[in-house]
Structure formats: C-alpha cells, structure tokens
Design an enzyme around this catalytic site. Structure first.
Site, PDB file in Angstrom:
ATOM      1  N   HIS A   1      13.956  62.199  90.717  1.00  0.00           N
ATOM      2  CA  HIS A   1      12.366  62.108  90.621  1.00  0.00           C
ATOM      3  C   HIS A   1      12.134  62.981  89.125  1.00  0.00           C
ATOM      4  O   HIS A   1      10.971  62.906  88.707  1.00  0.00           O
ATOM      5  CB  HIS A   1      11.710  63.143  91.631  1.00  0.00           C
TER       6      HIS A   1
ATOM      7  N   ASP B   1       7.833  65.702  82.140  1.00  0.00           N
ATOM      8  CA  ASP B   1       7.654  65.330  83.602  1.00  0.00           C
ATOM      9  C   ASP B   1       8.374  64.329  83.999  1.00  0.00           C
ATOM     10  O   ASP B   1       8.356  63.141  83.296  1.00  0.00           O
ATOM     11  CB  ASP B   1       6.201  65.229  83.706  1.00  0.00           C
TER      12      ASP B   1
HETATM   13  C1  GDG Z   1       7.976  65.805  91.091  1.00  0.00           C
HETATM   14  C2  GDG Z   1       8.151  65.309  89.652  1.00  0.00           C
HETATM   15  C3  GDG Z   1       7.094  63.238  89.995  1.00  0.00           C
HETATM   16  C4  GDG Z   1      -1.269  69.086  93.388  1.00  0.00           C
HETATM   17  N1  GDG Z   1      -2.062  70.188  93.517  1.00  0.00           N
HETATM   18  C5  GDG Z   1      -2.846  69.981  94.730  1.00  0.00           C
HETATM   19  C6  GDG Z   1      -2.231  68.703  95.295  1.00  0.00           C
HETATM   20  N2  GDG Z   1      -1.248  68.251  94.496  1.00  0.00           N
HETATM   21  C7  GDG Z   1      -0.497  67.159  94.536  1.00  0.00           C
HETATM   22  C8  GDG Z   1      -0.993  65.993  93.557  1.00  0.00           C
HETATM   23  C9  GDG Z   1       0.190  65.213  93.215  1.00  0.00           C
HETATM   24  C10 GDG Z   1       1.383  66.190  93.726  1.00  0.00           C
HETATM   25  O1  GDG Z   1       0.814  67.299  94.287  1.00  0.00           O
HETATM   26  C11 GDG Z   1       2.072  66.629  92.111  1.00  0.00           C
HETATM   27  O2  GDG Z   1       2.726  65.601  91.968  1.00  0.00           O
HETATM   28  P1  GDG Z   1       3.431  65.432  90.340  1.00  0.00           P
HETATM   29  O3  GDG Z   1       4.068  64.049  90.347  1.00  0.00           O
HETATM   30  O4  GDG Z   1       2.241  65.583  89.371  1.00  0.00           O
HETATM   31  O5  GDG Z   1       4.529  66.888  90.250  1.00  0.00           O
HETATM   32  P2  GDG Z   1       5.741  67.439  91.025  1.00  0.00           P
HETATM   33  O6  GDG Z   1       5.025  67.994  92.166  1.00  0.00           O
HETATM   34  O7  GDG Z   1       6.283  68.317  90.003  1.00  0.00           O
HETATM   35  O8  GDG Z   1       6.546  66.282  91.483  1.00  0.00           O
HETATM   36  C12 GDG Z   1       7.166  64.557  88.945  1.00  0.00           C
HETATM   37  C13 GDG Z   1       7.157  63.493  91.607  1.00  0.00           C
HETATM   38  O9  GDG Z   1       8.010  64.495  91.969  1.00  0.00           O
HETATM   39  C14 GDG Z   1       7.357  62.150  92.301  1.00  0.00           C
HETATM   40  O10 GDG Z   1       8.514  61.466  91.862  1.00  0.00           O
HETATM   41  O11 GDG Z   1       5.957  62.392  89.550  1.00  0.00           O
HETATM   42  O12 GDG Z   1       7.529  64.290  87.620  1.00  0.00           O
HETATM   43  O13 GDG Z   1       8.245  66.777  89.001  1.00  0.00           O
HETATM   44  O14 GDG Z   1       0.216  64.159  94.205  1.00  0.00           O
HETATM   45  O15 GDG Z   1      -2.043  65.591  93.923  1.00  0.00           O
HETATM   46  N3  GDG Z   1      -2.401  67.904  96.492  1.00  0.00           N
HETATM   47  C15 GDG Z   1      -3.226  68.395  97.160  1.00  0.00           C
HETATM   48  N4  GDG Z   1      -3.972  69.609  96.850  1.00  0.00           N
HETATM   49  C16 GDG Z   1      -3.644  70.288  95.518  1.00  0.00           C
HETATM   50  O16 GDG Z   1      -4.216  71.411  95.390  1.00  0.00           O
HETATM   51  N5  GDG Z   1      -3.732  67.754  98.362  1.00  0.00           N
END
Ligand code: GDG
Length: 466
Positions: free
Chosen positions: A157, A365
C-alpha cells in the site's frame, strides 16, 4: 470461486455503518471483503502477556475475522519498531528518520513466523491468500516453508523506494527475496513497479518479461501496478446521507461566506502537513486582500503516538499553526482551524463538499484516498478544485487535478490562488476527468485487477491500470 484469505496487520471488522473512523487500508478491505466468503486474518490490536496463537474467530456483516493477540515485546519490535520506525520512513524516502536496530528486525521476523504458524492450519486446498502491506513482507516465505502451496499474492500500500534508497536497509536483499515466495506482487503505481524492476535488474541480475513476470534464476513473480480506489458507490451514498447534509450546512454557516480549503490526513510526517501550512502562510504573506476571505480546515487525527517522530510532528504542527494564527488572525477571523480529532465518514463527506479546495500535499504517498474521496464528494454542478502533490500515487490517475510540488511553498500558494480564480467551466472539466477515474477504477476494480492476476486470469490489463 476459491475462498479468499486476506492477511493484514490490523483487522477491523466492518461496522455496518459505512466506515466509522477507519484508516485507508481498513476502509478499502472492508469493501473488498463485503462480497467475499473468506477470512480476514491478522493482529487483534490487543496485547497478551504471552503469545498463545489462540485464534479469535468472529463473523460480522458477512465477513469472518480471525485475530490473534501479540505480546508487548512483539508490538514494540515488530509494529512500532521495524514496521513503523524502519520500513515506513525508509519507504517514504525519509532515511533520516529510519532507525536500524537489529532487535526490530528480529521481532519483525518472529512475529511473521508466528502469524504463519497460526494461519497455516486455517488454509484449505483451493484458498487464495492475499497478504497486505509492509508489516508482512516475509509472511509468504514462512507459509511456503510450512508447506503451503496455494496461490499467494502480496499488495504493497505504500511506495516502493528507488533501489539506491532501498540499499540503505540492512538485509535489503533478503527482504526483496521474500517477495519471490508469492505468485503475484502488486504496487500502487507504475513508478513503484519500475523501482522494483530496477532493484531486481541492477541488484539481482534479474529480467523483466513482457507479460510482467520478473525472473531471477529459476524463480519468478508476476509484478504489476494495481492502483487502489475508494468504494465510490458507498461514498456517494454517505455523501447523500442526512448526516453529510447536516455537516455541509453547518460548515457553510460557520464559513460565513468565506472560501474553505480542506485537508484531511492521519497525523503523519509523510503527509506534508508542515509544508501545507507553510504554503498557505506564503499565500497570506503575498495576498493581503485574501485575509478574512478564506480559511484552512485541517482535520488531523493523531496516529502512532508511541513513536517519537510522530510526537515531534504533532508538536511541530501545534507550534506552526499557532504561529500562523498568531501572526494573521483578528477578532473575527482565524486563518487555520486545526483539529486533532476524527469525524465519522458521512460527516466527512459533507465537509469535503463544503470546501472550495481540497488540499492534499503528501511528500510521498502510496496512493492517497482522501484525494479520491474529495473528488467523489463534490457537487457536479459546482465542484471544488483538488490541489494534489505530484508525489502522491493518486497523481498518476488524477492528472487533471492541480498538481504541485509540496516542497515549494510558492507552488502551493500559486495553486490556491489559481483554484480560487478558476472559472466554473474549467472546474467542471477537471472534476469530470478526475471523477471518471474515481468511478471506473474504484475499490471493486482494484480487487478484480489484483485477484484476477492471482487466480491466473487476465481480466484487467496493465494498460487499464495506467
Ligand atoms: C495507506 C497509504 C494508501 C482520515 N481522517 C478521518 C478519516 N480518514 C480516512 C480517510 C481515508 C483514510 O482515512 C486515509 O487514507 P489515505 O489513503 O489518505 O492514507 P493512509 O492512512 O496513510 O493509508 C496510502 C492507503 O493505505 C490505501 O492503500 O492510499 O497511500 O499510506 O479513507 O477518509 N476517516 C474518518 N474520519 C476521519 O477523521 N471517518
């Protein structure tokens, strides 16, 4: 159809309420598992005095979960140690933050062996096994050592680093060798796939075949780029919910006619939060006329608080947001609303929709699902503008966003100005192009893309993924 076993560090059973406050991986896997009749195996998140290998089996909302507790030393060395203090920083190009302790590497290996030992009796003959992320690189190797002959795939990921950077990891070669225990290895982007190819060609004397197989001596693995998506239908539903509407109305009311810029990120140094604040500060320095007319809402739920570099980034952001607000706020306006808590997913959808600009500035990322969620939440008749780091995996697909270099405050400031001035027709055209990708390459597409390769079928071509 073969039964699917998904393995990931943390297992978060679906709540049935559209997500709750789950991380990117958890959100994506709940969606992928909804249609499968398989098992999701991993760490419970609980600590036991001694590792027993006892499996806690549960079934919720159509998904069976099998979890084990870990010992405190395991959590320190494997999770907080090797995974989050060695691999995570290094794979996000932060070799300056990477800690190389032999105890971490030993703990990582021990826990992966324990997972293999516990999982193996659950595996039936035709199961497909799908292992996720940097916590679990060697799991496939240890399952093979225990006689598991099933088709096995691994999906990373986070970014795969350039090969010269990877060489700063002691035992880098052993880590890469473990990937050859799998039948298929998936990366988020073409960029990561090419970096993996580079390593295998330059360090291992391997070759890359036309069909995507990477060959070293008598071993081979199919390596491909399969970018992860969001559960777009589910997210659109959340965006139409009364809670989303309520959050939207409240945000608009509290914005009081000002333009809102939104950022939503786990509090992590890879997300470029300091750089984002500095870019926004640059805009305030440059454009006095904008004072009082816009604000940045940064939602940043804390994560990995046991790791020192995360405590430092938190302290750094507290002080930076305080400094910027101190310098520019007046009695009626605060330029940055910096919030260290999470919001339910449906309310988040309403907040995204109320924002004129989505500001996503990671320094690195793997993908970045927030960028895709921001696009999905927009009003098609009056969409906001996504400003996106070129170093997010999502930039390969969302090339119609305003792409910026997050290391340049000037670039960020200019992009915000451009977004604020962008005519409706251009906003619509850019949004449509991004939304096409978010709709077509959603999480179901990603699952098909990976699993068809794992099952030895050819449903999604490399061209589809690019
Ligand atoms: C890893 C990789 C890759 C965040 N704040 C809240 C909340 N979130 C949710 C977002 C989004 C998720 O968390 C974050 O996903 P990301 O992809 O931006 O980042 P990572 O957590 O670092 O994820 C990344 C991912 O895995 C999938 O493969 O894209 O590159 O680092 O869904 O919405 N959700 C809620 N409240 C919040 O305050 N409900």
């Amino acid at each position: 159809m073969s039964r699917l076993i998904i393995v990931s560090n943390r297992v978060q059973p679906p709540t049935g309420e559209g997500g709750g406050n789950q991380g990117g991986l958890a959100v994506a896997l709940s969606a992928a598992l909804r249609e499968s009749s398989g098992i999701w195996f991993g760490w419970s998140g609980e600590v036991a005095e001694q590792f027993t290998g006892h499996i806690n089996l549960r079934r919720a909302f159509g998904v069976t979960t099998a979890t084990v507790d870990l010992e405190e030393q395991d959590v320190d060395e494997y999770y907080n140690g090797y995974a989050n203090r060695t691999l995570w920083p290094l794979f996000h190009y932060r070799v300056d933050l990477a800690e190389f302790e032999s105890g971490f590497a030993e703990g990582y290996e021990r826990v992966n062996r324990r997972f293999a030992e516990t999982l193996q009796p659950l595996v039936e003959e035709d199961d497909l096994i799908w292992v996720h992320d940097y916590h679990m690189f060697p799991l496939g190797r240890f399952l093979r050592d225990r006689g598991v002959r099933n088709r096995m795939g691994f999906f990373l990921h986070i970014p795969w680093p350039p090969y010269r950077l990877l060489m700063s990891l002691p035992d880098h070669r052993e880590l890469v060798e473990t990937l050859f225990a799998y039948d298929v290895v998936g990366f988020q982007t073409q960029d990561s796939l090419e970096a993996f190819h580079d390593y295998v060609v330059h360090e291992m004397g391997g070759t890359v075949e036309e069909d995507g197989r990477v060959v070293v001596g008598d071993r081979s693995v199919l390596a491909r780029a399969c970018p992860i998506g969001i559960d777009t239908d589910n997210f659109l539903e959340a965006a139409r919910s009364p809670a989303a509407k309520d959050a939207y109305d409240r945000m608009r009311e509290s914005a009081n006619g000002r333009d809102m810029i939104v950022g939503v990120d786990r509090l992590d140094y890879s997300k470029g939060l300091q750089e984002r604040f500095l870019g926004y500060e640059r805009l305030l320095q440059q454009e006095e006329g904008l004072h009082g007319r816009l604000f940045l809402l940064q939602i940043a739920p804390p994560s990995r608080g046991d790791v020192q570099s995360y405590q430092e980034i938190r302290a750094g952001l507290d002080s930076l947001s305080g400094r910027i607000n101190g310098a520019y706020a007046d009695a009626e306006w605060v330029p940055i609303r910096y919030v260290n808590r999470g919001y339910p997913r449906d309310r988040l959808a309403g907040i995204y929709r109320a924002a004129r600009i989505g500001l996503v500035t990671p320094l690195r990322d793997g993908m970045n699902l927030v960028a895709k969620e921001y696009i999905a939440a927009q009003d098609p008749e009056d969409p906001g503008v996504l400003i996106l780091s070129r170093f997010a995996g999502a930039a390969e697909q969302l090339s119609d966003a305003l792409l910026i270099n997050p290391h340049s405050p000037e670039d960020i400031a200019d992009a915000i100005q451009k977004a604020l001035a962008m005519p409706l027709a251009e906003r619509k055209a850019r949004w449509r192009a991004c939304m096409d990708s978010v709709e077509q390459q959603d999480v179901m597409w990603w699952r098909r893309c990976f699993l068809s390769a794992l099952a030895g079928e050819e449903e999604c071509s490399q061209a589809d993924a690019a």
